[in-house]
Motif scaffolding. Structure first.
Motif, PDB file in Angstrom:
ATOM      1  N   LEU A  84       5.507   4.093   8.454  1.00 36.73           N
ATOM      2  CA  LEU A  84       5.558   2.818   7.749  1.00 36.73           C
ATOM      3  C   LEU A  84       6.584   2.866   6.623  1.00 36.73           C
ATOM      4  O   LEU A  84       7.396   1.945   6.470  1.00 36.73           O
ATOM      5  N   ILE A 106       9.946   0.530   6.199  1.00 39.84           N
ATOM      6  CA  ILE A 106      10.219  -0.271   4.997  1.00 39.84           C
ATOM      7  C   ILE A 106      11.579   0.122   4.430  1.00 39.84           C
ATOM      8  O   ILE A 106      12.383  -0.744   4.061  1.00 39.84           O
ATOM      9  N   THR A 119      14.213  -1.455   6.739  1.00 39.08           N
ATOM     10  CA  THR A 119      14.193  -2.920   6.711  1.00 39.08           C
ATOM     11  C   THR A 119      14.720  -3.467   5.395  1.00 39.08           C
ATOM     12  O   THR A 119      15.449  -4.467   5.380  1.00 39.08           O
ATOM     13  N   LEU A 143       5.674  -5.252   1.674  1.00 37.44           N
ATOM     14  CA  LEU A 143       5.478  -5.835   3.005  1.00 37.44           C
ATOM     15  C   LEU A 143       5.372  -7.350   3.042  1.00 37.44           C
ATOM     16  O   LEU A 143       5.615  -7.957   4.088  1.00 37.44           O
ATOM     17  N   CYS A 180       6.586  -8.741   6.938  1.00 39.85           N
ATOM     18  CA  CYS A 180       5.539  -8.420   7.925  1.00 39.85           C
ATOM     19  C   CYS A 180       5.937  -8.758   9.352  1.00 39.85           C
ATOM     20  O   CYS A 180       5.474  -8.108  10.287  1.00 39.85           O
ATOM     21  N   ILE A 211       8.458  -3.729  11.493  1.00 37.91           N
ATOM     22  CA  ILE A 211       7.224  -3.705  10.705  1.00 37.91           C
ATOM     23  C   ILE A 211       6.064  -4.240  11.538  1.00 37.91           C
ATOM     24  O   ILE A 211       4.978  -3.650  11.562  1.00 37.91           O
TER      25      ILE A 211
END
Length: 173
Positions: free
Chosen positions: A60, A64, A67, A121, A125, A130
């Motif tokens: 995760l 992140i 992204t 997030l 999302c 993600i």
């Protein structure tokens, strides 16, 4: 000063954790604290996902990092993430999750577990990388993650400084 006020006034965001695991009993209590937070009209449209798998947390964090183009981003390498999510169309979802997170942070502090709010997030999302991870974690497709609790035992070498609290206060009597 009473115990609750002391807990509120001494809680701080922790950004460096040890590798020591947080027990399932404590995690269960933190989730109970979250479930007992207020929610708009008592709807409780949230879901809580508890992630203790280090590879899943890293996956995760890496997504992140990519992204948001934040080189080195790692969510402070927690041992646990508690991820509240809420219905996208809930008009109080963000506020409900914020109340739940605060309960998690205060309950964690009462057990000597450090915490920090992770808020990256909420606007990403539904980016494919993600959303794939959220789907794998069982977060419903109609849910948004507004914030997460990164948790772990504070690194004992980290000095936690008191922070001056500022703000205007007005009493109308």
């Amino acid at each position: 000063m009473n115990e609750i006020m002391n807990n509120i006034l001494t809680r701080r965001s922790i950004r460096k954790f040890t590798d020591a695991p947080v027990s399932r009993e404590i995690l269960d209590d933190l989730v109970q604290a979250a479930l007992h937070a207020p929610s708009g009209c008592g709807k409780q449209t949230w879901k809580f996902t508890v992630i203790t798998n280090k590879a899943a947390i890293k996956r995760l964090a890496d997504a992140i990092e990519t992204t948001l183009d934040r080189p080195g981003y790692n969510m402070y390498c927690p041992t646990v993430i508690i991820m509240p999510s809420n219905l996208r169309d809930s008009i109080w979802g963000k506020e409900d999750d914020a109340c739940a997170l605060e309960n998690i942070f205060l309950a964690a502090h009462s057990y000597g577990v450090g915490s920090v709010w992770i808020n990256q997030l909420q606007n990403i999302c539904d980016t494919p990388a993600i959303r794939d991870i959220l789907n794998d974690f069982g977060v419903p497709a109609d849910h948004v993650v507004y914030g997460m609790a990164a948790l772990g035992y504070p690194d004992p070498d980290t000095v936690i400084q008191p922070k001056e609290r500022i703000g205007k206060v007005a009493y109308i009597e």
